[in-house]
Design a protein around this motif. Structure first.
Motif, short mmCIF file in Angstrom:
data_model
loop_
_atom_site.label_atom_id
_atom_site.label_comp_id
_atom_site.label_asym_id
_atom_site.label_seq_id
_atom_site.Cartn_x
_atom_site.Cartn_y
_atom_site.Cartn_z
N HIS A 69 -13.94 49.47 24.81
CA HIS A 69 -13.63 50.89 24.74
C HIS A 69 -12.52 51.27 23.77
O HIS A 69 -12.27 52.46 23.58
CB HIS A 69 -13.28 51.42 26.14
N ARG A 70 -11.84 50.31 23.15
CA ARG A 70 -10.69 50.66 22.31
C ARG A 70 -11.10 51.52 21.11
O ARG A 70 -10.39 52.44 20.74
CB ARG A 70 -9.92 49.44 21.87
N HIS A 91 -10.89 56.85 18.49
CA HIS A 91 -11.48 58.02 17.84
C HIS A 91 -11.19 59.29 18.64
O HIS A 91 -10.88 60.34 18.06
CB HIS A 91 -12.98 57.83 17.63
N PHE A 92 -11.30 59.21 19.96
CA PHE A 92 -11.00 60.36 20.82
C PHE A 92 -9.55 60.80 20.62
O PHE A 92 -9.26 61.98 20.43
CB PHE A 92 -11.26 59.99 22.28
N LEU A 93 -8.62 59.85 20.66
CA LEU A 93 -7.20 60.18 20.52
C LEU A 93 -6.86 60.63 19.11
O LEU A 93 -6.01 61.50 18.92
CB LEU A 93 -6.35 58.99 20.95
N GLU A 99 -0.71 52.80 24.75
CA GLU A 99 -0.16 53.37 25.97
C GLU A 99 -1.23 53.50 27.06
O GLU A 99 -0.96 53.27 28.24
CB GLU A 99 0.46 54.74 25.67
N VAL A 100 -2.46 53.84 26.67
CA VAL A 100 -3.56 53.91 27.64
C VAL A 100 -3.71 52.57 28.34
O VAL A 100 -3.78 52.48 29.57
CB VAL A 100 -4.89 54.33 26.97
N LEU A 118 -10.39 54.68 31.69
CA LEU A 118 -9.56 54.69 30.48
C LEU A 118 -9.55 56.07 29.83
O LEU A 118 -8.51 56.52 29.35
CB LEU A 118 -10.06 53.62 29.50
N ARG A 119 -10.69 56.75 29.85
CA ARG A 119 -10.76 58.10 29.26
C ARG A 119 -9.87 59.06 30.05
O ARG A 119 -9.19 59.90 29.46
CB ARG A 119 -12.22 58.57 29.27
N ARG A 120 -9.85 58.93 31.38
CA ARG A 120 -9.00 59.79 32.20
C ARG A 120 -7.52 59.53 31.88
O ARG A 120 -6.73 60.47 31.77
CB ARG A 120 -9.28 59.54 33.69
#
Length: 168
Positions: free
Chosen positions: A16-17, A22-24, A39-40, A60-62
């Motif tokens: 998921h990294r 990309h989300f961050l 930090e996640v 992880l997304r939360r």
């Protein structure tokens, strides 16, 4: 902790990294995204929920969304408010002294965990956390890939979390 819980978190990291990055990056910018991904996973490593991850991606997304919310709150209230200290009325109290002892214990556990790291992992960790180098700068200085820098940081943070959890 289940014996494979640490392995589960490492597998989640590998899986998921990239999507978290990309989300961050979309929500916080390219400069801050690598540190936020770190930090996640640091928060995930320190979470009791890491022991029973049913949906690692969602978990992880939360955490990432919560980090962005915390970041927005800090930016919104970044003005510092200073209050005068009245030394005669606001001296150290026993609760503060106890907190200082706990902080000293945590520092001792942290330093022992850093000392126990493999040399390359310790070097990467210290370059990022002490020298404040970005992952890219570490990659260029050591001639290793950014993914390897991320691996060593995840490994270091996992060892620190394990040492701190075991020492309490």
């Amino acid at each position: 902790m289940r014996p494979d819980a640490e392995h589960d978190l490492e597998a989640a990291y590998r899986a998921h990294r990239t999507s978290l990055f990309h989300f961050l990056r979309r929500n916080a910018g390219a400069e801050e995204a690598p540190d936020l991904v770190q930090e996640v996973f640091a928060r995930a490593a320190g979470s009791a929920q890491r022991r029973q991850l049913v949906n690692p991606g969602g978990f992880l997304r939360r955490i990432a969304q919560n980090l962005l919310i915390d970041r927005a709150r800090r930016q919104k209230s970044s003005r510092a408010v200073f209050y005068p200290l009245r030394e005669e009325a606001e001296g150290a109290i026993p609760a503060a002294q106890e907190w200082n002892l706990e902080a000293a214990d945590l520092l001792r556990l942290y330093e022992a965990a850093v000392d126990a790291m493999p040399p390359k992992t310790r070097r990467v960790f210290l370059m990022h956390r002490v020298d404040e180098l970005s992952y890219r700068e570490i990659h260029e200085a050591l001639g290793i890939s950014i993914a390897t820098v991320e691996y060593h940081m995840m490994k270091a943070l996992g060892q620190i979390a394990k040492a701190v959890d075991g020492g309490r």
